[in-house]
Design a protein around this motif. Structure first.
Motif, mmCIF file in Angstrom:
data_model
loop_
_atom_site.group_PDB
_atom_site.id
_atom_site.type_symbol
_atom_site.label_atom_id
_atom_site.label_comp_id
_atom_site.label_asym_id
_atom_site.label_seq_id
_atom_site.Cartn_x
_atom_site.Cartn_y
_atom_site.Cartn_z
ATOM 1 N N ALA A 35 0.922 -1.111 -0.067
ATOM 2 C CA ALA A 35 -0.093 -0.166 -0.016
ATOM 3 C C ALA A 35 1.071 1.260 0.109
ATOM 4 N N LEU A 36 1.007 1.991 -1.289
ATOM 5 C CA LEU A 36 1.652 3.235 -1.249
ATOM 6 C C LEU A 36 0.748 4.433 -0.947
ATOM 7 N N THR A 37 1.220 5.270 -0.118
ATOM 8 C CA THR A 37 0.586 6.490 0.564
ATOM 9 C C THR A 37 1.234 7.488 0.867
ATOM 10 N N ARG A 38 0.692 8.612 1.339
ATOM 11 C CA ARG A 38 1.544 9.979 1.504
ATOM 12 C C ARG A 38 0.814 10.715 2.389
ATOM 13 N N GLU A 39 1.675 11.594 3.154
ATOM 14 C CA GLU A 39 1.306 12.692 3.836
ATOM 15 C C GLU A 39 1.521 14.015 3.347
ATOM 16 N N PRO A 40 0.900 15.085 3.771
ATOM 17 C CA PRO A 40 -0.334 14.956 4.426
ATOM 18 C C PRO A 40 -1.351 14.583 3.299
ATOM 19 N N GLY A 41 -2.216 13.620 3.821
ATOM 20 C CA GLY A 41 -3.182 12.805 2.995
ATOM 21 C C GLY A 41 -3.318 11.495 3.263
ATOM 22 N N GLY A 42 -3.410 10.813 2.175
ATOM 23 C CA GLY A 42 -3.634 9.214 2.385
ATOM 24 C C GLY A 42 -4.754 8.708 2.627
ATOM 25 N N SER A 43 -5.849 9.312 2.975
ATOM 26 C CA SER A 43 -7.091 9.133 3.073
ATOM 27 C C SER A 43 -8.160 10.205 2.832
ATOM 28 N N PRO A 44 -9.379 9.760 2.458
ATOM 29 C CA PRO A 44 -10.271 11.189 2.102
ATOM 30 C C PRO A 44 -10.241 12.211 2.866
ATOM 31 N N GLY A 45 -10.440 11.886 4.035
ATOM 32 C CA GLY A 45 -10.551 13.060 5.066
ATOM 33 C C GLY A 45 -9.168 13.864 5.305
ATOM 34 N N ALA A 46 -8.188 13.055 5.238
ATOM 35 C CA ALA A 46 -6.490 13.883 5.391
ATOM 36 C C ALA A 46 -6.401 14.516 4.041
ATOM 37 N N GLU A 47 -6.824 13.935 3.009
ATOM 38 C CA GLU A 47 -6.399 14.718 1.589
ATOM 39 C C GLU A 47 -7.355 15.861 1.683
ATOM 40 N N GLU A 48 -8.617 16.026 1.996
ATOM 41 C CA GLU A 48 -9.043 17.418 2.538
ATOM 42 C C GLU A 48 -8.236 18.495 3.183
ATOM 43 N N ILE A 49 -7.861 17.939 4.311
ATOM 44 C CA ILE A 49 -7.039 18.690 5.220
ATOM 45 C C ILE A 49 -5.680 19.124 4.752
ATOM 46 N N ARG A 50 -5.228 17.948 3.773
ATOM 47 C CA ARG A 50 -4.025 18.720 3.287
ATOM 48 C C ARG A 50 -4.180 19.778 2.296
ATOM 49 N N ARG A 51 -5.262 19.945 1.424
ATOM 50 C CA ARG A 51 -5.531 21.383 0.826
ATOM 51 C C ARG A 51 -5.567 22.530 2.010
ATOM 52 N N LEU A 52 -6.001 22.478 3.180
ATOM 53 C CA LEU A 52 -6.129 23.393 3.941
ATOM 54 C C LEU A 52 -4.537 23.795 4.336
ATOM 55 N N VAL A 53 -3.673 22.829 4.613
ATOM 56 C CA VAL A 53 -2.505 22.975 5.039
ATOM 57 C C VAL A 53 -1.367 23.551 4.078
ATOM 58 N N LEU A 54 -1.628 23.085 2.801
ATOM 59 C CA LEU A 54 -0.625 23.403 1.897
ATOM 60 C C LEU A 54 -0.784 24.419 0.766
ATOM 61 N N GLU A 55 -2.098 24.993 0.847
ATOM 62 C CA GLU A 55 -2.556 25.898 -0.110
ATOM 63 C C GLU A 55 -2.860 27.313 0.742
ATOM 64 N N GLY A 56 -2.537 28.437 -0.122
ATOM 65 C CA GLY A 56 -2.789 29.820 0.627
ATOM 66 C C GLY A 56 -1.639 30.385 1.124
ATOM 67 N N ASP A 57 -1.934 31.494 1.943
ATOM 68 C CA ASP A 57 -1.009 32.243 2.542
ATOM 69 C C ASP A 57 0.071 31.405 3.547
ATOM 70 N N PRO A 58 1.349 31.530 3.426
ATOM 71 C CA PRO A 58 2.307 30.923 4.184
ATOM 72 C C PRO A 58 1.798 31.342 5.703
ATOM 73 N N ASP A 59 1.139 32.167 6.130
ATOM 74 C CA ASP A 59 0.793 32.793 7.258
ATOM 75 C C ASP A 59 -0.581 32.199 7.830
ATOM 76 N N ARG A 60 -1.208 31.508 6.899
ATOM 77 C CA ARG A 60 -2.631 31.275 7.167
ATOM 78 C C ARG A 60 -2.948 30.696 8.610
#
Ligand code: TYD
Length: 206
Positions: A35-60
């Motif tokens: 099972a090859l997976t990744r972080e942040p992410g690797g499950s549907p819920g965690a992939e949603e959180i990925r977008r929150l932490v990796l996109e947008g303003d660095p000081d978000r």
């Protein structure tokens, strides 16, 4: 039968994602279920959180909020993807795990290492069986990471000084932690992959 848990770590542009993929392919060719997976992410819920932490303003997010978000993503990844695969006896290969939080959130914006460790103990509590640290000169890594710039740039934007600090932090952690194998990421991709495959097979034969 319980599976095995391998992680890949390194600074941005180290080539660890490519090597994680190559190891998965190599172990499948040996007959293993991977099972090859990744972080942040690797499950549907965690992939949603990925977008929150990796996109947008660095000081978000504040550093503390960021630790909570990465840990929340990891908890979901663990519950929904990693533990079920290990329970099926599979080899789990994850591109990043808790060591990334120890470096990126633990040392890059003030000393929050203790906070990261406490939250990890409380909410995650597991470590990989084997961790491949792909070590690379931060200038080389940063150039690679920026050449594939997309919308996920918050951490690459931190610059050379911080990448150097994290490289040193990863290497220190590796010398203190037996599960680490330090692999030079500066060289021929196939040769690096062969070194990693050999180390993985040695571990699996134990
Ligand atoms: P990743 O997708 O692995 O990017 P790359 O392939 O460039 O290494 O990870 C995305 C970014 O998220 C990366 O800059 C590191 C960061 N990160 C953290 O800051 N903390 C964490 O706990 C994790 C898992 C990743």
């Amino acid at each position: 039968m319980a599976g095995r848990f391998f992680s890949f770590e390194g600074i941005d542009g180290s080539g660890k994602s490519t090597q994680a993929r190559l190891l998965a392919t190599a172990l499948r060719a040996e007959g293993h279920t991977v099972a090859l997976t990744r972080e942040p992410g690797g499950s549907p819920g965690a992939e949603e959180i990925r977008r929150l932490v990796l996109e947008g303003d660095p000081d978000r997010w504040s550093p503390e909020t960021e630790i909570l978000l990465f840990t929340a993503a990891r908890r979901d990844h663990l519950e929904k993807t990693i533990r079920p695969a290990l329970a099926r006896g599979e080899i789990v290969i994850t591109d990043r795990f808790a060591d990334s939080t120890r470096m990126y959130q633990g040392i890059s914006r003030g000393d929050l290492a203790a906070t990261v460790d406490q939250l990890h103990a409380l909410m995650i509590g597991v470590e990989p069986d084997l961790t491949f640290l792909i070590d690379i000169d931060p200038a080389v890594g940063l150039a690679r990471a920026q050449s594939r710039a997309g919308s996920e740039m918050r951490f690459e934007d931190m610059g050379l000084a911080l990448q150097s600090q994290m490289r040193a932090g990863f290497l220190t952690l590796a010398t203190q932690t037996p599960r680490f194998r330090v692999i030079s990421g500066d060289g021929d991709q196939a040769a690096i992959a062969a070194t990693i495959k050999a180390a993985a097979l040695t571990h699996l034969a134990r």
